[in-house]
Every structure is written in C-alpha cells, then in structure tokens.
Enzyme design. Structure first.
Site, PDB file in Angstrom:
ATOM      1  N   LYS A  97      70.036  60.614 -31.251  1.00 14.27           N
ATOM      2  CA  LYS A  97      68.878  61.478 -31.464  1.00 14.27           C
ATOM      3  C   LYS A  97      69.355  62.771 -32.116  1.00 14.27           C
ATOM      4  O   LYS A  97      70.217  63.471 -31.565  1.00 14.27           O
ATOM      5  CB  LYS A  97      68.195  61.767 -30.127  1.00 14.27           C
ATOM      6  CG  LYS A  97      66.841  62.446 -30.229  1.00 14.27           C
ATOM      7  CD  LYS A  97      66.193  62.505 -28.856  1.00 14.27           C
ATOM      8  CE  LYS A  97      64.800  63.096 -28.900  1.00 14.27           C
ATOM      9  NZ  LYS A  97      64.180  63.122 -27.550  1.00 14.27           N
ATOM     10  N   ASP A 148      56.356  60.819 -18.861  1.00 14.02           N
ATOM     11  CA  ASP A 148      55.601  60.337 -20.023  1.00 14.02           C
ATOM     12  C   ASP A 148      55.756  58.821 -20.178  1.00 14.02           C
ATOM     13  O   ASP A 148      56.488  58.354 -21.051  1.00 14.02           O
ATOM     14  CB  ASP A 148      56.083  61.045 -21.290  1.00 14.02           C
ATOM     15  CG  ASP A 148      55.188  60.768 -22.497  1.00 14.02           C
ATOM     16  OD1 ASP A 148      54.053  60.276 -22.288  1.00 14.02           O
ATOM     17  OD2 ASP A 148      55.620  61.023 -23.634  1.00 14.02           O
TER      18      ASP A 148
END
Length: 555
Positions: A152, A287
C-alpha cells in the site's frame, strides 16, 4: 500569502456552491442567504429537492467534489446525532473511487521510504494497482524470499492536499456557525476536528500495521479467519507491506456460482467473525465493506484494510451487559440510565419524552421472533430517535453500530433471509451468563467497592477545596441565556440599520442647509455642488437600506 490563500478558499467555496446548485440544493443557499457565494448574477433555484431524494443528491454532490469530501461524507454517516437517518443510509454507500496515480510516483515514494531501489526491495512489483483510494493505492509484489505481498503506497502530496481541504472545511464550518441558524445544534468546528483527527491518523500506515498485527494475534490458530501478516522491514509511514491474500472480494462474488446454502454459510461466517471481535476480543474492524472481506479457499474468509477500528473496554462490555439484562427483563424505564452510563447524552428536560419513545420502540419489537424483525429497519428507527432527540453518542458505539448495520446489509445481499440479530443472540446470552457467575459478580462487587472507597477518601478534600474557594470569593455562578445569541444578532442588525438611517437623514438635512445658505463655491444650475453630492450619497444609502429591509422580509 494569507490573503492569496483566503482568496483561493473563497474561490473553492464558490465552486462548491455551484455544485450544490446543480444537485438541487440552491434553495438551501437562498433560504440561508448564502447566494453571495455564487458568481455574480447567478440565481439559486427556490424549489427544494424531494425529501426522499435528498440523500441521493447529497451523495452525488460529495462524489463530484472529490476524495476529501467523500471521506467527510463517510464520517457524517457515523453521526446519527447530526444527520437524518435517510441521508445516513445514502452516505454509507460512499466509497473511494479515484484514479490511480502514475507508477513513476509509486516508485519514488517506495524508494524514498525504504531507502532501496524497487528492484532491490522486491523481486517483482506489478505497476498496475489492484485497488486505489483517496490516500493511497495497493500493488501486488513479491519479496526476495518469494512471498507474495500487497504493498500500500501513499499518494504523493496527500498530506498537503488534506490540510488544504481541512482549511476549507474549517472556513465552511465558520460560515455555518455565523449564518445558518438551523445548524445551531451542531458544533461544526468540532465535527471538522473529528474528521481531521480521523483522516490524519490514516496518513501514518504504521498505525494501520499495528492494528493488523493485533487482529492477527487475536485470530491466531483460527481455521476460518485469516489476517495478513505485516512485513515490518518493508513498512514505513507512507508504505505498508502485508501478506497477499489470494481470494475473491465479497463485492465481486457471483451469486449464481454459489448455492443458497453456501451463500447463507458465508453470510453467517462473516457475522460470527464480527460478533467474536465485539463480544470476545473487544476490538473490532470498523468497516466490514464487501471490498474488505475476501472469500478464501478452504471455507475461510480474509480481512483487509485496518484503518478504521473500534475498541470496547471491559467496563463498556459490563455496561452493555446490564443494558441487555434490563432489556430482557422489560425494565424499560431504567434504559435511559443504562444508556447514560454508556456515555449517551440527551437533554435532561426531555428525559420523560426519551423514556416514552424508548418504550414505544421497545414494545414494537418485544416478543417478536428474530425471523420477523428486519435489523436494518430497527437500526433506521433507532437513528431516527437519536436524530430527533439530538442525542450524543460516544464515537466507539457509533462505529460499532455502523459496523453492525454494514454487516447486516452485506449479509442480506448474500442471503435475503439473513438476520444479524440472530447471530448476535448466542454471543449476548453467553456474555450475560458469564457476567452473572458468582466469580464475575464478586469481581464486579470488588471493583465497585474500590470506586466507592476512592470517592469516600476524596470527599473530605473536595469539601475542603469548595469551602476555601467560597471563603476567597472564587466561586462564580454562570447563567445560560437560551436564544440570546439570535436576539443579539437581530438587535445588532436593527441598530446598524438605525445608524444608517440617521446618516441618511443627517446627509439629507445637511445637504439641504448647504444648498440654501451656501453662497460661495462651485454651483451647477444655481445649486451648490457639495449639496448635490450629499443628496446623491444619502439617496444611494437610503435605497440600499430599503433594499436590505425588503430582502430580509421584515418590512
């Protein structure tokens, strides 16, 4: 520099106002006298959007305004005390959808963070990202030891862009506080502060790495849930390297390829994982979006994206247990007190109304089987109560509620008869049973006695401090005047108009006297020029004052 920055912000606010008009919110600008944000001559339509479509229009508007506003909308979706339930439902559909940045920039960020060239750090590095978001994007790569990883990488200039957008949001919050009375119940600056803390924390990928490592410890040895390993040697503030989980995102699952029983099994497997996090670990993924859950071979699921997490302390779980017990025993009148113990704040003068509405909501569903209850509808009605009563919820519980609501929506997409409450029931029963054992009650008793002992020990000192302050005249009594700010604003406006009116009258009288008695100086058609100028200026001021009074609707 400051002036140029302010001008840029005003220009961006004007652009936002134009986007709002395009999406049907021009009536809002007109109603709250914000049309000065629009380019000169542009009028805002007065017809409001349909009430059942306002959430859709707001979501589309935030999408058009860009990534920071998408994230701000995501924050608003966790604030049922600020945003109506129908809008929250739409805002929860907001997801980062941005273009990936060029591979050359990816290479620069990785090499500057790791201190190695891309060729030395990785055997392979796919230049095409597998996912892109507002702050960063993810690339598949291979470490020198042959391990497949997901890297990432933070978007170049992301911190600078975020700070610029936050400055703009603070300016919008100031305008809202000064000019939109309908939003007085919201502390707009506090809302932007909360957003700022949240988005700044996402800028340090090491924090997300620590979250992932904690989840991995909790799920170590579990045959059904896999958490990727963090490779700390390849992780820095702007680069996060995780084990690559080779699976299918739930968002990409083709339902036709699975039997009904397989889809049911997957929905309940996901829910059981979250119930374990909530009730057993006290640390949960905030989430559970279908893009963050992977279907892995061997009847397993994998979790990714650990930027949003929630935590419940033992004290939180104990208080939740008491709430469950009272709800199970129909002690409805004590529920407001139990909610207050959890940190829920509500206006004291509306406590009876709160208790009455809680009772109505409770008995609407009490006694019904879980199969007959729509959990999404229950949560929607709870949000309606929160919004209409202007309740304040601790962030950790709002995030918990958001996670459960999202999980329920994902489960229903997979299996239409899915009920998240049905999965939670055995965990809640086990929790209550464990908390009511003699050992647990004794431990709880010792904890409460310790608290009472501390209070008793502090009491004499607190009384002594109060008496000293009273003796020295340091105790002050403050009064809160409700509605005083609005009254003072109206009074100030009235006084300003009175002053302008006096200036106009003075100018007219003075100009008349000059025209009558002035014999020297320049004249036009027999009238003194100073007198003419005085009449013109006074007339213009008078017309401007009359226009302002008529526009305010208080003629």
């Amino acid at each position: 520099m400051a002036t140029r920055s302010t001008q840029r912000n005003l220009g961006r606010l004007s652009e936002i106002a134009q986007v709002a008009v395009r999406h049907g919110f021009g009536y809002f600008l007109e109603k709250h006298k914000l049309t000065d944000l629009l380019p000169w001559g542009q009028r805002a339509p007065l017809e409001p959007v349909a009430a059942n479509q306002r959430g859709v229009h707001l979501r589309e508007m935030l999408d058009e305004l860009g990534p920071t506003f998408v994230k701000f909308g995501q924050l608003l979706s966790t604030r049922p005390d600020v945003v109506p339930p129908d809008i929250i439902t739409e805002l929860r559909a907001l997801q980062d959808d941005v273009r990936p940045f060029p591979f050359e920039q990816v290479e620069q960020v990785v090499e500057s963070e790791l201190g190695l060239s891309l060729e030395r750090a990785f055997l392979e590095f796919d230049p095409v990202p597998i996912a892109a978001a507002s702050i960063g994007q993810v690339h598949r790569a291979t470490l020198p030891n042959g391990k497949a990883v997901a890297v990432k990488v933070q978007r170049p200039g992301a911190p600078r862009q975020i700070e610029a957008d936050l400055a703009l949001l603070y300016q919008a919050a100031r305008i809202a506080k000064e000019r939109i009375r309908a939003l007085d119940f919201i502390d707009a600056r506090e809302l932007v502060d909360e957003f700022g803390r949240s988005i700044r924390s996402e800028l340090d990928y090491r924090s997300e790495g620590r979250n992932a490592e904690r989840f991995r410890r909790h799920w170590a040895g579990d045959p059904h849930v896999q958490i990727p390993r963090v490779y700390w040697s390849y992780t820095r503030e702007r680069v996060l390297t995780l084990e690559f989980l080779d699976g299918i995102q739930v968002a990409d699952v083709e339902l036709e390829a699975y039997t009904l029983e397989e889809r049911r099994h997957l929905a309940y497997r996901m829910s059981e994982a979250w119930m374990t996090m909530i009730f057993k670990h006290g640390f949960f993924h905030g989430d559970p979006h279908p893009a963050n859950i992977l279907v892995l071979p061997g009847d397993r699921i994998g979790l990714v994206d650990f930027g949003q997490t929630g935590q419940l302390t033992d004290d939180d779980i104990s208080k939740l247990t008491r709430l469950f017990i009272d709800a199970a025993n129909e002690n409805v009148d004590i529920l407001p007190r139990r909610l207050a113990d959890l940190g829920v704040r509500y206006p004291k003068d509306r406590e009876d109304e709160f208790r009455s509405r809680l009772r109505d909501l409770y008995y609407k569903y009490y006694g019904a089987s879980l199969a007959d209850i729509d959990p999404i509808q229950v949560i929607r009605e709870a949000f309606q109560l929160i919004y209409s009563m202007n309740l304040r919820l601790p962030t950790r519980f709002v995030l918990l509620d958001k996670a459960i609501a999202t999980l329920g929506s994902v489960g229903i997409e997979l299996y239409e008869d899915f009920n998240v409450f049905e999965v939670a029931r055995p965990y809640a029963r086990s929790l209550m049973r464990d908390r009511l054992t003699p050992r647990s009650l004794a431990r709880e008793g010792r904890r409460e006695l310790s608290k009472l002992g501390s209070i008793a020990a502090e009491l004499p000192y607190q009384v002594h401090d109060v008496m000293e302050e009273l003796r020295d005249g340091q105790i002050e009594v403050g009064f809160v005047h409700k509605g005083l700010d609005e009254f003072m604003a109206r009074l100030t406006a009235a006084l300003n108009r009175l002053v302008v009116a006096l200036v106009v009258v003075g100018g007219l009288i003075g100009s008349s006297l000059i025209g009558i008695f002035a014999k020297t100086g320049p004249h036009v058609l027999g009238v003194n020029i100073i007198s003419v100028l005085g009449f013109i200026l006074s007339g213009l001021l008078g017309v401007w004052l009359l226009y302002g009074v008529i526009r305010s609707g208080r003629l």
